[in-house]
Design a protein around this motif. Structure first.
Motif, mmCIF file in Angstrom:
data_model
loop_
_atom_site.group_PDB
_atom_site.id
_atom_site.type_symbol
_atom_site.label_atom_id
_atom_site.label_comp_id
_atom_site.label_asym_id
_atom_site.label_seq_id
_atom_site.Cartn_x
_atom_site.Cartn_y
_atom_site.Cartn_z
ATOM 1 N N ARG A 1 -90.250 83.821 82.519
ATOM 2 C CA ARG A 1 -89.748 84.897 83.377
ATOM 3 C C ARG A 1 -89.337 84.339 84.734
ATOM 4 N NH1 ARG A 1 -92.382 90.789 82.582
ATOM 5 N NH2 ARG A 1 -90.369 91.230 83.531
ATOM 6 N N PHE A 2 -90.122 83.415 85.255
ATOM 7 C CA PHE A 2 -89.797 82.837 86.556
ATOM 8 C C PHE A 2 -88.561 81.949 86.469
ATOM 9 C CE2 PHE A 2 -94.363 83.192 88.459
ATOM 10 C CZ PHE A 2 -94.150 84.544 88.650
ATOM 11 N N ALA A 3 -88.351 81.277 85.336
ATOM 12 C CA ALA A 3 -87.145 80.464 85.168
ATOM 13 C C ALA A 3 -85.902 81.352 85.165
ATOM 14 C CB ALA A 3 -87.226 79.652 83.875
ATOM 15 N N ALA A 4 -85.979 82.498 84.500
ATOM 16 C CA ALA A 4 -84.847 83.432 84.489
ATOM 17 C C ALA A 4 -84.593 83.989 85.885
ATOM 18 C CB ALA A 4 -85.121 84.576 83.505
ATOM 19 N N LEU A 5 -85.662 84.275 86.614
ATOM 20 C CA LEU A 5 -85.528 84.754 87.986
ATOM 21 C C LEU A 5 -84.870 83.696 88.862
ATOM 22 C CD1 LEU A 5 -86.204 86.913 90.135
ATOM 23 C CD2 LEU A 5 -88.447 85.829 90.385
ATOM 24 N N HIS A 6 -85.256 82.454 88.670
ATOM 25 C CA HIS A 6 -84.681 81.341 89.440
ATOM 26 C C HIS A 6 -83.173 81.279 89.223
ATOM 27 C CE1 HIS A 6 -85.745 77.060 91.053
ATOM 28 N NE2 HIS A 6 -84.589 77.482 91.548
ATOM 29 N N ASP A 7 -82.740 81.378 87.962
ATOM 30 C CA ASP A 7 -81.308 81.327 87.657
ATOM 31 C C ASP A 7 -80.553 82.474 88.336
ATOM 32 O OD1 ASP A 7 -81.611 79.072 86.101
ATOM 33 O OD2 ASP A 7 -81.736 80.170 84.208
ATOM 34 N N GLU A 8 -81.175 83.639 88.374
ATOM 35 C CA GLU A 8 -80.518 84.803 88.957
ATOM 36 C C GLU A 8 -80.348 84.673 90.470
ATOM 37 O OE1 GLU A 8 -80.846 89.652 88.516
ATOM 38 O OE2 GLU A 8 -82.684 88.466 88.479
ATOM 39 N N LEU A 9 -81.310 84.036 91.123
ATOM 40 C CA LEU A 9 -81.295 83.932 92.578
ATOM 41 C C LEU A 9 -80.544 82.706 93.092
ATOM 42 C CD1 LEU A 9 -84.992 84.920 93.433
ATOM 43 C CD2 LEU A 9 -82.950 86.362 93.488
ATOM 44 N N ARG A 10 -80.200 81.777 92.204
ATOM 45 C CA ARG A 10 -79.549 80.531 92.646
ATOM 46 C C ARG A 10 -78.059 80.764 92.871
ATOM 47 N NH1 ARG A 10 -80.398 77.617 88.562
ATOM 48 N NH2 ARG A 10 -82.357 76.618 89.107
ATOM 49 N N ARG A 11 -77.638 80.624 94.094
ATOM 50 C CA ARG A 11 -76.237 80.736 94.494
ATOM 51 C C ARG A 11 -75.979 79.716 95.596
ATOM 52 N NH1 ARG A 11 -76.558 83.497 90.723
ATOM 53 N NH2 ARG A 11 -75.718 85.583 90.284
ATOM 54 N N ASP A 12 -74.713 79.513 95.924
ATOM 55 C CA ASP A 12 -74.371 78.723 97.106
ATOM 56 C C ASP A 12 -74.524 79.654 98.307
ATOM 57 O OD1 ASP A 12 -73.379 77.149 99.120
ATOM 58 O OD2 ASP A 12 -71.335 77.028 98.319
ATOM 59 N N THR A 13 -75.764 79.788 98.778
ATOM 60 C CA THR A 13 -76.066 80.788 99.801
ATOM 61 C C THR A 13 -75.290 80.544 101.081
ATOM 62 O OG1 THR A 13 -78.267 81.154 98.889
ATOM 63 C CG2 THR A 13 -77.921 81.791 101.182
ATOM 64 N N VAL A 14 -75.307 79.316 101.547
ATOM 65 C CA VAL A 14 -74.607 79.014 102.794
ATOM 66 C C VAL A 14 -73.104 79.225 102.626
ATOM 67 C CG1 VAL A 14 -74.052 77.192 104.446
ATOM 68 C CG2 VAL A 14 -76.399 77.468 103.629
ATOM 69 N N GLY A 15 -72.565 78.786 101.502
ATOM 70 C CA GLY A 15 -71.129 78.978 101.264
ATOM 71 C C GLY A 15 -70.750 80.449 101.227
ATOM 72 N N ALA A 16 -71.561 81.265 100.558
ATOM 73 C CA ALA A 16 -71.284 82.705 100.486
ATOM 74 C C ALA A 16 -71.405 83.348 101.861
ATOM 75 C CB ALA A 16 -72.236 83.361 99.489
ATOM 76 N N ALA A 17 -72.411 82.919 102.631
ATOM 77 C CA ALA A 17 -72.572 83.459 103.983
ATOM 78 C C ALA A 17 -71.396 83.060 104.872
ATOM 79 C CB ALA A 17 -73.886 82.976 104.582
ATOM 80 N N LEU A 18 -70.899 81.840 104.706
ATOM 81 C CA LEU A 18 -69.766 81.376 105.513
ATOM 82 C C LEU A 18 -68.528 82.217 105.275
ATOM 83 C CD1 LEU A 18 -70.072 77.478 105.306
ATOM 84 C CD2 LEU A 18 -70.368 78.911 107.321
ATOM 85 N N GLN A 19 -68.340 82.690 104.030
ATOM 86 C CA GLN A 19 -67.189 83.539 103.740
ATOM 87 C C GLN A 19 -67.206 84.800 104.581
ATOM 88 O OE1 GLN A 19 -64.541 82.724 101.679
ATOM 89 N NE2 GLN A 19 -65.565 80.734 101.699
ATOM 90 N N VAL A 20 -68.405 85.288 104.902
ATOM 91 C CA VAL A 20 -68.548 86.484 105.736
ATOM 92 C C VAL A 20 -68.450 86.144 107.213
ATOM 93 C CG1 VAL A 20 -70.112 88.369 106.379
ATOM 94 C CG2 VAL A 20 -69.947 87.647 103.987
ATOM 95 N N LEU A 21 -69.099 85.056 107.620
ATOM 96 C CA LEU A 21 -69.206 84.746 109.043
ATOM 97 C C LEU A 21 -67.966 84.072 109.618
ATOM 98 C CD1 LEU A 21 -72.889 83.435 109.239
ATOM 99 C CD2 LEU A 21 -72.039 85.768 109.481
ATOM 100 N N ARG A 22 -67.251 83.307 108.775
ATOM 101 C CA ARG A 22 -66.106 82.553 109.292
ATOM 102 C C ARG A 22 -65.049 83.456 109.947
ATOM 103 N NH1 ARG A 22 -64.403 80.066 104.852
ATOM 104 N NH2 ARG A 22 -65.710 78.239 105.143
#
Length: 388
Positions: free
Chosen positions: A360-381
């Motif tokens: 269950r934790f492995a599936a949760l890990h996959d769901e939460l893994r994103r390029d967080t900084v890259g996605a945030a930069l799309q908003v902040l840039r």
């Protein structure tokens, strides 16, 4: 706004976990704008990125209604002084990282004065205090969400939001190296190891650590070969050592300088305070017992505002009691010891329980893994580039 102001931003990170998130974000922004100035309230992780900490983030590391009241005047005075300075110096952007009780009112005032505002880590209105949605709508130009269901929920209230994933899911490996972690800590591979994580705030440690140490003592009575590791927030190490001395536990609890991730990678099970550390433990695929204890009045108020039966993030995200929660009066040393030892049993049923939890934790890990900084930069840039 001046050209110089267009390349500086303000940040407020309210505690250790927020400090790490903010530091990762600032590092990503500086890859695009090496000369970007950032200032406000932050801790050691932000300061390591060249952040100007006008106040240290530990000044905001207070949880619980009664505990906050003790520091209320100082916190309000700090927010007032910060607001005045920001309105005078006019950053291109303000990013409040978690700490919603401090950041949201500040963001509302700054936004009303024309400063762009972003809140990183959506307040958990889906778990408790849903009335805060009105303040979020007034305070935030955009919300960066770390859980996938949050943007749709905020959109229902007219709040712009983007799912950026949880940055810890990219930092923590899918398969932690337990052997390397144990070697780093000097812990034998064949030992059973319990990690004690009593929280990162003084009030948490004072309320929880004595209970955890008493529980650990009971565990040792049943399993004398158990090893205990305790990652200490550097600013609170002396407080932790005092608790260990009072509990006569200094000889058998290995206190670490930070290194919470190493402790979680090395351990077999963790006894952990409710908070971000529970999600970290889940990402390390570790069984856990979630504990919490606070001032009785704070607990009474908190219980009245809760909207879900779960408190720990792993249980909230899995929408099930996948790990035990022992809160307030239920967090007795005997109960904590029993629940923790239950994860260490050698029978087939316990082994199957551990495997199911890891899946269950492995599936949760996959769901939460994103390029967080890259996605945030799309908003902040666009906000930083559009500042004129």
């Amino acid at each position: 706004m001046s050209a110089n102001a267009s390349r500086w931003m303000a940040l407020v990170a309210g505690e250790a976990s927020g400090d790490v998130l903010a530091a990762q974000l600032l590092q990503g922004l500086r890859a695009h704008w090496p000369g970007l100035r950032a200032a406000g309230i932050g801790g050691p992780a932000l300061q390591a990125q060249g952040f100007e900490a006008w106040w240290p983030s530990e000044r905001l590391a207070v949880r619980g209604y009664v505990e906050v009241l003790r520091h209320y005047r100082a916190i309000v005075a700090m927010r007032r002084a910060l607001k005045q300075r920001l309105l005078q110096e006019r950053p291109a952007l303000f990013v409040g990282v978690d700490a919603p009780d401090f950041n949201l009112p500040l963001e509302a005032d700054l936004r009303a004065a024309g400063v762009r505002t972003v809140h990183f880590v959506a307040p958990a209105i889906w778990a408790w205090r849903p009335e805060r949605v009105e303040l979020i709508r007034r305070a935030c130009d955009h919300v960066l969400c770390i859980f996938p269901f949050e943007p749709a929920l905020l959109a229902e209230h007219g709040i712009a939001a983007t799912y950026v994933g949880h940055p810890l899911a990219s930092v923590i490996p899918a398969q932690p190296d337990q052997a390397a972690a144990r070697q780093a800590l000097g812990v034998p591979m064949d030992a059973a190891v319990v990690a004690l994580l009593p929280g990162s705030r003084r009030a948490e440690i004072d309320h929880l650590l004595p209970r955890m140490l008493a529980a650990a003592q009971r565990m040792r009575q049943q399993r004398p070969a158990l090893r205990f590791v305790l990652p200490a927030v550097p600013a609170l190490r002396s407080v932790i050592l005092q608790h260990l001395q009072r509990a006569a536990a200094s000889a058998w609890v290995k206190v670490l300088d930070g290194q919470s991730h190493t402790a979680l990678a090395a351990c077999d099970v963790t006894l952990v305070a409710s908070g971000t550390a529970t999600l970290e433990a889940a990402l390390f695929k570790r069984p856990m017992v979630i504990a919490y204890h606070m001032h009785p009045l704070s607990w009474w108020i908190t219980r009245r505002k809760m909207r879900q039966p779960w408190v720990g993030l792993p249980n909230i995200l899995c929408r099930d009691f996948v790990v035990p929660e022992l809160l307030q009066d239920a967090a007795t040393p005997a109960a904590l010891a029993q629940a923790t030892l239950a994860w260490l049993a050698d029978d087939a049923a316990t082994q199957a329980r551990r495997r199911a939890l890891q899946q269950r934790f492995a599936a949760l890990h996959d769901e939460l893994r994103r390029d967080t900084v890259g996605a945030a930069l799309q908003v902040l840039r666009p906000m930083l580039e559009g500042a004129t």
